[in-house]
Design an enzyme around this catalytic site. Structure first.
Site, PDB file in Angstrom:
ATOM      1  N   LYS A 110       0.905  -1.200  -0.059  1.00 20.41           N
ATOM      2  CA  LYS A 110       0.191   0.073   0.052  1.00 20.41           C
ATOM      3  C   LYS A 110       0.985   1.239   0.055  1.00 20.41           C
ATOM      4  O   LYS A 110       0.303   2.399  -0.428  1.00 20.41           O
ATOM      5  CB  LYS A 110      -1.020  -0.204   1.037  1.00 20.41           C
TER       6      LYS A 110
HETATM    7  C1  LIG Z   1      -4.453  -4.480   1.063  1.00 19.59           C
HETATM    8  C2  LIG Z   1      -3.594  -5.748   1.181  1.00 19.59           C
HETATM    9  C3  LIG Z   1      -3.874  -6.809   0.300  1.00 19.59           C
HETATM   10  C4  LIG Z   1      -5.304  -6.677  -0.779  1.00 19.59           C
HETATM   11  O1  LIG Z   1      -5.125  -5.734  -1.587  1.00 19.59           O
HETATM   12  P1  LIG Z   1      -6.508  -5.149  -2.522  1.00 19.59           P
HETATM   13  O2  LIG Z   1      -6.092  -3.823  -2.922  1.00 19.59           O
HETATM   14  O3  LIG Z   1      -7.525  -4.936  -1.239  1.00 19.59           O
HETATM   15  O4  LIG Z   1      -6.883  -6.132  -3.273  1.00 19.59           O
HETATM   16  C5  LIG Z   1      -3.211  -7.876   0.042  1.00 19.59           C
HETATM   17  N1  LIG Z   1      -2.073  -7.950   0.829  1.00 19.59           N
HETATM   18  C6  LIG Z   1      -1.799  -6.948   1.614  1.00 19.59           C
HETATM   19  C7  LIG Z   1      -0.444  -7.381   2.451  1.00 19.59           C
HETATM   20  C8  LIG Z   1      -2.446  -5.851   1.750  1.00 19.59           C
HETATM   21  O5  LIG Z   1      -1.857  -5.157   2.746  1.00 19.59           O
END
Ligand SMILES: *Cc1c(COP(=O)(O)O)cnc(C)c1O
Length: 457
Positions: A110
């Protein structure tokens, strides 16, 4: 580039306006009005660029209301906080490529979008003379990445609610050791759902929201998708030479994988996007059986994918039907029936672009274990869902799996799988010695409102 809403009532708005709007005013999500196409000769040119140069070339196609030099600065600043100069290393393990998209300040993917969004907000607010007070609830990864995205930035404050004692120790440290004066961590005496309830309740008070310039940083902001499109190209260039590849994406909110779908629409040679879920498998059921029905959420070893309502799915519906009326119809169907139905024809289109597998908790642990035994490489539990899906589905083509978090963030599951803890990065070790700043607060909307009023007056 101009933007419009998936529901058709908002159109012809500029990029900067789209970023500040977040959710479109008709309740839909914002999407670009055109899809920039990358020709094969342009692909070859892009393939030799650094991550930052590539980000600039791709992002600038969507942001003609930002001066080129300004955009360059925003991009360079955003990725200077990563511990690897080329931002995303791609490593080959056996016959699969692992793209480590987690080398940002909070060790989950993120950061790639939220570092960019934080700098973008700062630039837009400075230009317009506005202020923004971000309010959000987190169960872990999003909150810390958002805090790191805006810490120390002018004209922005951030208030993040987390359930006291219920986020992982590393996630808690990542949030509470940020002592910048514009960051407020609220440890709520309750659950994540309580935190989310309070935030929704406050946002529903439109006058309060306006008076205190409240905004969100959730995954529906187009700028987040935009930043994520870049690494699909980057990973492709690192692993392939013009052939089609499968890209495996551990996903929950359909945010990460939607960026991949958009890269495919732009012309990146992707064969299939392999959508990897854990036991919360609404998206897998959709791809495999056309069953998009909301069930209850269960806890798994990959908590950042413990989601049933995939907020970015609406964007995909738009491209599936190419009709705002149809999007409205389908979203209403979801609201009334807790499910969306798809025809056989729809599913043919879906299966042209996607394949999917839902990984159980046991398979998550066994995948971590066998991968470790084969390659001496520790997958985090989210990435393990991806690798397992690739093993189950896509042996023939070249597969690139996005590794969405550093294993040290989810050490409990790793210990369960291999009987030892993953090595912690220095930046995580250091957090344990830092002072903390957090405010404990009752599970009460009015108390949180009072807190905001006090800090913002
Ligand atoms: C947020 C997250 C996801 C999922 O991502 P999306 O954008 O909701 O599909 C997968 N793995 C990790 C480690 C995350 O923090």
């Amino acid at each position: 580039m101009l933007y419009k809403s998936t529901r058709g009532k908002v159109k012809n708005i500029q990029f900067k306006e789209a970023v500040m709007m977040g959710l479109a005013e008709d309740g839909g999500l914002l999407i670009p009005q055109e899809i920039p196409h990358i020709s094969s000769s342009e692909l070859i040119k892009l393939s030799s660029l650094s991550y930052q140069e590539l980000a600039f070339e791709l992002i600038s196609k969507f942001t003609d209301d930002i001066k080129r030099d300004t955009l360059k600065d925003i991009i360079n600043k955003s990725y200077s906080t990563f511990e690897i100069s080329d931002v995303i290393p791609v490593v080959k393990k056996g016959d699969i490529y692992i793209a480590e998209i987690f080398h940002g300040p909070t060790y989950a993917f993120k950061d790639i979008a939220l570092q960019f969004l934080g700098n973008l907000f700062e630039y837009i607010l400075e230009e317009t003379g506005q202020k923004l007070n971000i309010l959000g609830a987190t169960s872990g990864d999003t909150g810390s990445a958002a805090i790191y995205g805006v810490r120390g930035k002018k004209n922005i404050n951030i208030f993040i609610l987390h359930p006291k004692g219920k986020v992982s120790p590393i996630q808690e440290l990542q949030m509470t050791t940020v002592t910048d004066s514009n960051v407020f961590n609220l440890a709520v005496d309750g659950t994540f759902d309580d935190c989310q309830f309070i935030v929704k309740k406050i946002f529903s008070d439109v006058d309060f929201k306006k008076q205190y310039s409240l905004g969100a940083v959730n995954s529906i902001n187009w700028a987040r998708i935009l930043a994520q499109i870049v690494y699909y190209f980057h990973c492709y260039f690192k692993a392939a030479k013009g052939e089609k590849v499968n890209i495996v994406v551990p996903t929950g909110n359909f945010g990460n994988i939607f960026a991949g779908y958009f890269a495919k629409l732009m012309g990146l040679p992707i064969n299939k996007l392999i959508l990897a879920t854990n036991e919360n498998n609404i998206l897998s059921r959709f791809v495999n059986n056309g069953d998009y029905s909301i069930k209850s959420v269960c806890e798994t070893y990959s908590p950042s994918m413990d989601i049933q309502i995939a907020s970015n799915f609406e964007r995909y519906l738009f491209y599936l039907y190419n009709s705002p009326e149809k999007v409205v119809e389908k979203m209403n169907e979801l609201k009334t029936n807790k499910k969306i139905s798809f025809t056989e024809e729809d599913m043919k289109i879906v299966k042209d672009d996607f394949a999917s597998y839902s990984t159980s908790n046991d398979e998550t642990l066994s995948t971590i274990k066998s991968f470790y035994e084969s390659f001496n490489y520790i997958l985090d539990p989210h990435t393990a869902c991806g690798v397992n899906a690739a093993n189950k589905l896509g042996k023939i083509e070249l597969n690139i799996c996005l590794a969405t978090a550093h294993p040290a963030k989810f050490y409990d599951a790793i210990y369960k799988a291999i009987g030892k803890f993953p090595e912690e990065p220095e930046n995580i070790k250091k957090l344990k010695e830092l002072p903390k700043k957090l405010y404990e607060i009752e599970n009460d909307t009015e108390k949180v409102k009072d807190f905001l009023i006090e800090k913002l007056s």
